[in-house]
Scaffold this active site. Structure first.
Site, PDB file in Angstrom:
ATOM      1  CD  GLU A  35    -118.653 -48.061   3.174  1.00 44.40           C
ATOM      2  OE1 GLU A  35    -118.581 -48.606   3.598  1.00 44.40           O
ATOM      3  OE2 GLU A  35    -118.846 -47.720   1.678  1.00 44.40           O
ATOM      4  CD  GLU A  41    -117.793 -51.738  -0.678  1.00 38.27           C
ATOM      5  OE1 GLU A  41    -118.320 -51.502  -0.611  1.00 38.27           O
ATOM      6  OE2 GLU A  41    -117.184 -51.261   0.099  1.00 38.27           O
TER       7      GLU A  41
HETATM    8  C1  GLA Z   1    -119.830 -51.077   2.521  1.00 40.77           C
HETATM    9  C2  GLA Z   1    -118.454 -51.870   2.719  1.00 40.77           C
HETATM   10  C3  GLA Z   1    -118.011 -52.960   2.186  1.00 40.77           C
HETATM   11  C4  GLA Z   1    -119.631 -53.881   2.459  1.00 40.77           C
HETATM   12  C5  GLA Z   1    -120.855 -53.323   2.195  1.00 40.77           C
HETATM   13  C6  GLA Z   1    -122.036 -53.555   2.064  1.00 40.77           C
HETATM   14  O1  GLA Z   1    -119.779 -50.604   1.702  1.00 40.77           O
HETATM   15  O2  GLA Z   1    -117.297 -50.859   2.272  1.00 40.77           O
HETATM   16  O3  GLA Z   1    -117.136 -53.373   3.141  1.00 40.77           O
HETATM   17  O4  GLA Z   1    -120.138 -53.642   4.123  1.00 40.77           O
HETATM   18  O5  GLA Z   1    -120.889 -52.043   2.627  1.00 40.77           O
HETATM   19  O6  GLA Z   1    -122.655 -52.877   1.031  1.00 40.77           O
END
Ligand code: GLA
Ligand code: ZN
Length: 660
Positions: free
Chosen positions: A148, A308
């Site tokens: 991210e 995710e």
């Molecule tokens: C982001 C991050 C993860 C985690 C999630 C929690 O997407 O990539 O490592 O912290 O948020 O929602």
């Protein structure tokens, strides 16, 4: 064509947070839930490299061995998203400096300076070693670079970045005179006489609010520059991987409508786009649909990875609602229907420490298969196993293109006036929703998309196209002349690419095409609205009202209310060559947008499906022509759909998905 050997159902797993004698037990629970993939090593830098000289892969070896023994698919991260303590201590310049000048110390994540040569050197070295060691691992399906980019940390405003920015500007503008002109620097005595006088846009005045800059050209160029610096960091890890593995797809997880990075420029560098979908409790299903379409567009239309999502609640919203029964399954199928070839979670096992311990996970704090979350994941896994593989590699083909352009995002939200009420993704969604409601498939495109691509679409929609880049007006004009339909409106056609207003009246370069002159732009208070009559109906406009003087366009909606411009046009249509342009002067409510856009959908010949409210219908088409029609009840109530899709009656349970 699909990139992967199987439909991956899994997600982030962080076994380094638990004693090793628990790992087998976890894997067995996960297998029972039909989970077949683990994303590992996302935040392990400090374990892999305990000091500058030492690398230690022993624990990661054991994790990988375990997954291989169990036949799991692996998404292997390079592990560079959180800086180890020794590096922050010995090379403080690797840490990011915030907009307020605070130089970060050790702790947290996503907080490296993207310009720092030390960060780049260490990150490249780690990516290279990880790739060298694990290339060819059975089940390795993708490389996951960093994590991210940009999340949480904001841009970096350190001296290294400032220095690199000056060089970047010098290459772009050639002379300070040219830069002064491009940025309108005689405003408030900002004229510079030497490149060294340039500083990153950290100086704000209370009068204009935060995230706004006195010199908009400086602000947007700094965004472009930081985007490139971060993208360089991705590229250097990707290239390090490629030296050891020529084929396995490389990705990094994106974040939908995240503002700070121009994801189209990222999509071009990635083998496959992956993204993290975290709708909040008020997120409309059509907004989530738009995000999926955007991520698919960023990837050039290819299937993407749902890297995710939470199997239950998030922890980082101010108020984190649990998902209702069936809701996670619905969100998963919606992703698949819009082009996802994987369904992955954050995370597989819930942390007991750290700030994410209240974040949902497949295996919860009860550490058993008894939780509702676990049972729903298991049912979803069985269902995906049965139905999802067939869809892999198939494509969604949009009939309408909606422009989502990051520089427009930056430009629109960077304005000081005429209102603070404009949030770019919400305005794009306002124009997207009428198409979603009638199940017209949409492709998201950037504003510089070429004519040949545009001509594949029945209509092109360009909401709040405030910044018109070179060539865009010409391409849109040609598209319309040759029979295309363009829908645009308020706040469009104002800036050039330097954030200077295009002189001669709004909508500047789009004025002739739209057949209107916007003489004034009125702001509407947050709790107020303006009545608009269209086809005998009264609907509501908000945020801004463009005061329109038609120059060849016909009026299709009229302002009501008591203001001096009551009775003047609120929306128009202009015939140009074989095509036409619809201009919407105010941010209409859902009913109003439908009232303007529905007839356009019918006239432009886009295919529609009339489904009950909240029921989404979307198609993926395989290379061999097989069409998968997914019907999703996005709502938490059962729905009867008589003669669904011209066939039998459908009784849809809350959040139920059918694939035909
Ligand atoms: C982001 C991050 C993860 C985690 C999630 C929690 O997407 O990539 O490592 O912290 O948020 O929602
Ligand atoms: Zn920096």
């Amino acid at each position: 064509m699909t990139m992967f050997n199987r439909f991956m159902f899994g997600g982030d797993w962080n076994p380094e947070q638990w004693p090793e004698d628990t790992w087998e037990h976890d894997i067995r629970l996960l297998e029972d839930a039909h989970i077949n993939e683990a994303t590992i090593n996302v935040f392990s830098w400090a374990l892999l490299q305990p000091d500058e000289q030492t690398y230690d892969f022993s624990m990661l070896d054991r994790i990988v061995d375990l997954l291989v023994r169990h036949g799991f698919a692996i998404v292997l991260a390079t592990g560079t998203a959180a800086i180890p303590a020794w590096m922050a201590r010995d090379y403080p310049q690797v840490m990011r400096t915030g907009i307020d000048g605070t130089h970060q110390v050790f702790g947290g994540r996503h907080n490296f300076c993207p310009t720092s040569p030390d960060f780049r050197r260490f990150a490249r070295a780690l990516a290279s070693r990880v790739a060298e060691r694990y290339a060819g691992t059975p089940g390795l399906e993708a490389w996951h670079v960093n994590n991210e980019y940009g999340n949480g940390g904001g841009y970096c405003y350190c001296d290294l970045c400032a220095q690199a920015f000056r060089g970047w500007l010098e290459r772009k503008y050639g002379s300070v005179e040219e830069l002064n002109r491009a940025w309108c620097m005689n405003f408030w005595s900002h004229t510079i006489h030497d490149w060294n006088e340039i500083v990153p846009p950290v100086t704000y005045s209370d009068a204009i609010g935060t995230d706004k800059c006195v010199i908009s050209g400086l602000q947007i160029d700094y965004r472009r520059f930081q985007n490139e610096q971060m993208l360089d960091c991705f590229r250097l890890e990707r290239d390090a991987i490629r030296e050891h593995d020529a084929h396995t797809p490389v990705t990094t997880n994106l974040m939908g409508v995240f503002k700070d990075l121009d994801y189209y420029s990222w999509g071009r560098e990635m083998d496959v786009v992956s993204w993290d979908n975290y709708p909040g409790m008020d997120t409309e299903p059509s907004f989530t649909a738009m995000c999926h379409d955007l991520m698919r567009g960023v990837g050039g239309g290819k299937p993407f990875m749902l890297m995710e999502q939470t199997p239950n609640q998030q922890n980082w919203f101010p108020y984190c609602k649990v998902k209702k029964p069936g809701e996670v399954a619905k969100l998963s199928w919606q992703a698949v229907a819009h082009g996802a070839d994987t369904v992955q979670f954050f995370q597989l096992k819930q942390s007991i420490g750290g700030c994410e311990r209240f974040h949902g996970a497949v295996i919860g704090h009860d550490d058993s298969e008894r939780s509702r979350t676990y049972r729903e994941v298991r049912a979803l896994g069985a269902d995906l196993e049965r139905r999802a593989s067939a869809l892999m590699g198939s494509r969604v083909y949009g009939q309408v293109a909606v422009v989502f352009d990051w520089e427009n995002y930056w430009s629109l939200e960077g304005c000081v006036g005429p209102t603070q009420g404009l949030h770019y993704p919400d305005e794009v969604h306002r124009f997207y929703r009428p198409f979603w409601r009638r199940n017209v498939p949409v492709d998201m495109v950037e504003s510089t998309v070429d004519l040949a691509t545009l001509k594949q679409y029945r209509a092109v929609v360009a909401p709040t196209l405030i910044l018109v880049k070179p060539g865009v007006a010409q391409t849109l004009t040609q598209y319309v002349r040759e029979g295309g339909t363009l829908i645009t409106g308020y706040m469009s056609g104002i800036h050039n690419e330097f954030e200077l207003v295009v002189e001669g009246g709004y909508p500047g370069p789009l004025r002739e095409l739209c057949g209107v002159w916007i003489e004034e732009i009125d702001a509407i208070a947050p709790d107020a609205h303006i009545d608009v009559t269209i086809g005998g109906r009264t609907v509501r406009g908000s945020i801004v009202a463009s005061i329109i003087e038609p120059e060849g366009a016909q009026t299709i909606a009229i302002y009501g209310g008591g203001d001096f411009y009551a009775g003047t046009p609120a929306a128009t249509v202009h015939t140009v060559g074989e095509g036409r342009v619809v201009f919407i002067g105010t941010a209409l409510d859902a009913e109003g947008m439908g009232a303007v856009i529905d007839p356009v959908i019918d006239a432009c010949g886009a295919e529609t499906v009339d489904s009950p409210e909240g029921v989404e219908v979307i198609r993926r088409t395989a290379d061999d022509g097989t069409v998968f029609t997914t019907v999703i009840n996005t709502a938490d109530r059962s729905v009867q759909w008589p003669h669904a899709l011209g066939g039998e009656d459908l009784d849809l349970a809350p959040f139920e998905t059918r694939i035909m």
